[in-house]
Design a protein around this motif. Structure first.
Motif, PDB file in Angstrom:
ATOM      1  N   ASN A  82      98.225  23.398 -16.410  1.00  0.00           N
ATOM      2  CA  ASN A  82      99.132  22.293 -16.121  1.00  0.00           C
ATOM      3  C   ASN A  82      99.052  21.196 -17.175  1.00  0.00           C
ATOM      4  N   ILE A  83      97.888  20.990 -17.755  1.00  0.00           N
ATOM      5  CA  ILE A  83      97.775  20.026 -18.846  1.00  0.00           C
ATOM      6  C   ILE A  83      98.587  20.510 -20.051  1.00  0.00           C
ATOM      7  N   ILE A  84      98.473  21.799 -20.372  1.00  0.00           N
ATOM      8  CA  ILE A  84      99.251  22.367 -21.481  1.00  0.00           C
ATOM      9  C   ILE A  84     100.745  22.300 -21.168  1.00  0.00           C
ATOM     10  N   PHE A  85     101.119  22.598 -19.927  1.00  0.00           N
ATOM     11  CA  PHE A  85     102.516  22.480 -19.504  1.00  0.00           C
ATOM     12  C   PHE A  85     103.006  21.040 -19.674  1.00  0.00           C
ATOM     13  N   GLY A  86     102.168  20.071 -19.353  1.00  0.00           N
ATOM     14  CA  GLY A  86     102.539  18.668 -19.527  1.00  0.00           C
ATOM     15  C   GLY A  86     102.815  18.325 -20.971  1.00  0.00           C
ATOM     16  N   TYR A  87     101.961  18.822 -21.880  1.00  0.00           N
ATOM     17  CA  TYR A  87     102.188  18.568 -23.305  1.00  0.00           C
ATOM     18  C   TYR A  87     103.476  19.233 -23.799  1.00  0.00           C
TER      19      TYR A  87
ATOM     20  N   ILE B 207     110.714  14.562 -25.963  1.00  0.00           N
ATOM     21  CA  ILE B 207     110.836  13.776 -27.200  1.00  0.00           C
ATOM     22  C   ILE B 207     111.886  14.389 -28.119  1.00  0.00           C
ATOM     23  N   ALA B 208     111.882  15.709 -28.257  1.00  0.00           N
ATOM     24  CA  ALA B 208     112.859  16.370 -29.122  1.00  0.00           C
ATOM     25  C   ALA B 208     114.286  16.165 -28.612  1.00  0.00           C
ATOM     26  N   THR B 209     114.480  16.276 -27.305  1.00  0.00           N
ATOM     27  CA  THR B 209     115.810  16.087 -26.732  1.00  0.00           C
ATOM     28  C   THR B 209     116.308  14.664 -26.949  1.00  0.00           C
ATOM     29  N   ALA B 210     115.461  13.694 -26.631  1.00  0.00           N
ATOM     30  CA  ALA B 210     115.871  12.297 -26.794  1.00  0.00           C
ATOM     31  C   ALA B 210     116.100  11.955 -28.266  1.00  0.00           C
ATOM     32  N   ALA B 211     115.248  12.441 -29.154  1.00  0.00           N
ATOM     33  CA  ALA B 211     115.388  12.128 -30.581  1.00  0.00           C
ATOM     34  C   ALA B 211     116.649  12.750 -31.171  1.00  0.00           C
TER      35      ALA B 211
ATOM     36  N   MET C  58     113.341   9.614 -19.476  1.00  0.00           N
ATOM     37  CA  MET C  58     112.744   9.646 -18.132  1.00  0.00           C
ATOM     38  C   MET C  58     111.813  10.846 -17.985  1.00  0.00           C
ATOM     39  N   LEU C  59     112.229  12.001 -18.498  1.00  0.00           N
ATOM     40  CA  LEU C  59     111.363  13.178 -18.448  1.00  0.00           C
ATOM     41  C   LEU C  59     110.093  12.939 -19.254  1.00  0.00           C
ATOM     42  N   PHE C  60     110.202  12.254 -20.384  1.00  0.00           N
ATOM     43  CA  PHE C  60     109.040  11.922 -21.199  1.00  0.00           C
ATOM     44  C   PHE C  60     108.050  11.050 -20.422  1.00  0.00           C
ATOM     45  N   LEU C  61     108.547  10.010 -19.778  1.00  0.00           N
ATOM     46  CA  LEU C  61     107.665   9.116 -19.011  1.00  0.00           C
ATOM     47  C   LEU C  61     106.981   9.840 -17.857  1.00  0.00           C
ATOM     48  N   PHE C  62     107.734  10.627 -17.120  1.00  0.00           N
ATOM     49  CA  PHE C  62     107.137  11.331 -15.990  1.00  0.00           C
ATOM     50  C   PHE C  62     106.225  12.467 -16.448  1.00  0.00           C
ATOM     51  N   ALA C  63     106.488  13.067 -17.604  1.00  0.00           N
ATOM     52  CA  ALA C  63     105.586  14.091 -18.134  1.00  0.00           C
ATOM     53  C   ALA C  63     104.263  13.478 -18.574  1.00  0.00           C
ATOM     54  N   ILE C  64     104.305  12.265 -19.122  1.00  0.00           N
ATOM     55  CA  ILE C  64     103.055  11.577 -19.458  1.00  0.00           C
ATOM     56  C   ILE C  64     102.257  11.297 -18.193  1.00  0.00           C
ATOM     57  N   MET C  65     102.948  10.831 -17.147  1.00  0.00           N
ATOM     58  CA  MET C  65     102.253  10.585 -15.873  1.00  0.00           C
ATOM     59  C   MET C  65     101.648  11.875 -15.330  1.00  0.00           C
ATOM     60  N   PHE C  66     102.398  12.980 -15.433  1.00  0.00           N
ATOM     61  CA  PHE C  66     101.894  14.262 -14.934  1.00  0.00           C
ATOM     62  C   PHE C  66     100.679  14.739 -15.725  1.00  0.00           C
ATOM     63  N   THR C  67     100.754  14.629 -17.046  1.00  0.00           N
ATOM     64  CA  THR C  67      99.642  15.086 -17.884  1.00  0.00           C
ATOM     65  C   THR C  67      98.392  14.268 -17.608  1.00  0.00           C
TER      66      THR C  67
ATOM     67  N   ASN D 125      94.527  13.333 -10.575  1.00  0.00           N
ATOM     68  CA  ASN D 125      95.083  12.257  -9.772  1.00  0.00           C
ATOM     69  C   ASN D 125      96.246  12.816  -8.962  1.00  0.00           C
ATOM     70  N   TYR D 126      96.075  12.895  -7.666  1.00  0.00           N
ATOM     71  CA  TYR D 126      97.072  13.490  -6.777  1.00  0.00           C
ATOM     72  C   TYR D 126      98.373  12.692  -6.798  1.00  0.00           C
ATOM     73  N   CYS D 127      98.280  11.383  -6.856  1.00  0.00           N
ATOM     74  CA  CYS D 127      99.463  10.520  -6.821  1.00  0.00           C
ATOM     75  C   CYS D 127     100.358  10.760  -8.037  1.00  0.00           C
ATOM     76  N   LEU D 128      99.780  10.860  -9.220  1.00  0.00           N
ATOM     77  CA  LEU D 128     100.580  11.068 -10.425  1.00  0.00           C
ATOM     78  C   LEU D 128     101.215  12.454 -10.453  1.00  0.00           C
ATOM     79  N   VAL D 129     100.480  13.463 -10.020  1.00  0.00           N
ATOM     80  CA  VAL D 129     101.027  14.818  -9.999  1.00  0.00           C
ATOM     81  C   VAL D 129     102.163  14.912  -8.979  1.00  0.00           C
ATOM     82  N   THR D 130     102.003  14.265  -7.834  1.00  0.00           N
ATOM     83  CA  THR D 130     103.045  14.263  -6.816  1.00  0.00           C
ATOM     84  C   THR D 130     104.289  13.527  -7.305  1.00  0.00           C
ATOM     85  N   THR D 131     104.095  12.454  -8.051  1.00  0.00           N
ATOM     86  CA  THR D 131     105.228  11.712  -8.603  1.00  0.00           C
ATOM     87  C   THR D 131     106.047  12.599  -9.529  1.00  0.00           C
ATOM     88  N   PHE D 132     105.391  13.388 -10.376  1.00  0.00           N
ATOM     89  CA  PHE D 132     106.113  14.307 -11.259  1.00  0.00           C
ATOM     90  C   PHE D 132     106.823  15.382 -10.444  1.00  0.00           C
ATOM     91  N   PHE D 133     106.176  15.877  -9.395  1.00  0.00           N
ATOM     92  CA  PHE D 133     106.766  16.906  -8.549  1.00  0.00           C
ATOM     93  C   PHE D 133     108.068  16.398  -7.925  1.00  0.00           C
TER      94      PHE D 133
END
Length: 177
Positions: free
Chosen positions: A15-20, A27-31, A87-96, A103-111
């Motif tokens: 899941n950490i690798i998935f987050g990265y 980042i690529a999409t937004a850029a 938005m996906l970038f911000l929530f992916a950082i929270m998930f990672t 942290n259950y709260c951050l993973v649930t927020t991404f979910f």
């Protein structure tokens, strides 16, 4: 090797690798779309691009302001991709961070955000189908399918954190609130 280590360590690292990976894609999409937006704003590039010219009979609906309408449509199109990417970038950082620190709260927020993200992209799928952007339509559908598949591992990570069956280094404190 305990069963807890064999199951939960690959789950957490995966899941950490998935987050990265999600961070890089966001980042690529937004850029890329920020670059396209810059081209359109500085050079009136949308006048040369045929992608946004296939709406029939716009003159009868909007009158003589067709050019300004096309520029608004182009800007809205690129800004929507940029907003979703950021938005996906911000929530992916929270998930990672959540997967790294357990942290259950951050993973649930991404979910939860993932379901909102899927609904956001439905609008873009309809848009790409109307404008015949087949490559982008395929990429959006593929990324949504990948996100749906990866949500299963996120669900198992949430369950492992909630129940305390997660691998942690000796003395490491994890946050399951």
């Amino acid at each position: 090797m305990t069963r807890k280590f064999l199951f939960c360590f690959p789950l957490r690292v995966g899941n950490i690798i998935f987050g990265y990976i999600v961070i890089l894609i966001a980042i690529a999409t937004a850029a890329f779309h920020l670059y396209q937006l810059g081209l359109n704003v500085t050079n009136n590039y949308y006048e040369k691009d045929g992608k946004f010219r296939n709406f029939e009979n716009l003159e009868s609906i909007f009158g003589s302001t067709r050019d300004s309408l096309e520029s608004i449509i182009v800007l809205t199109y690129y800004l929507s991709y940029i907003a979703i990417g950021l938005m996906l970038f911000l929530f992916a950082i929270m998930f990672t961070c959540g997967a790294y620190r357990a942290n259950y709260c951050l993973v649930t927020t991404f979910f939860v955000y993932s379901f909102f993200h899927l609904f956001f992209t439905i609008i873009l799928i309809v848009w790409e189908a109307l404008t015949a952007g087949w490559i982008q339509l395929g990429l959006i559908a593929l990324s949504d399918l990948l996100l749906i598949v990866c949500l299963f591992s996120v669900k198992y990570l949430m369950e492992a954190i909630r129940t305390g069956n997660i691998y942690s280094h000796p003395g490491e404190v994890y946050y399951k609130y």
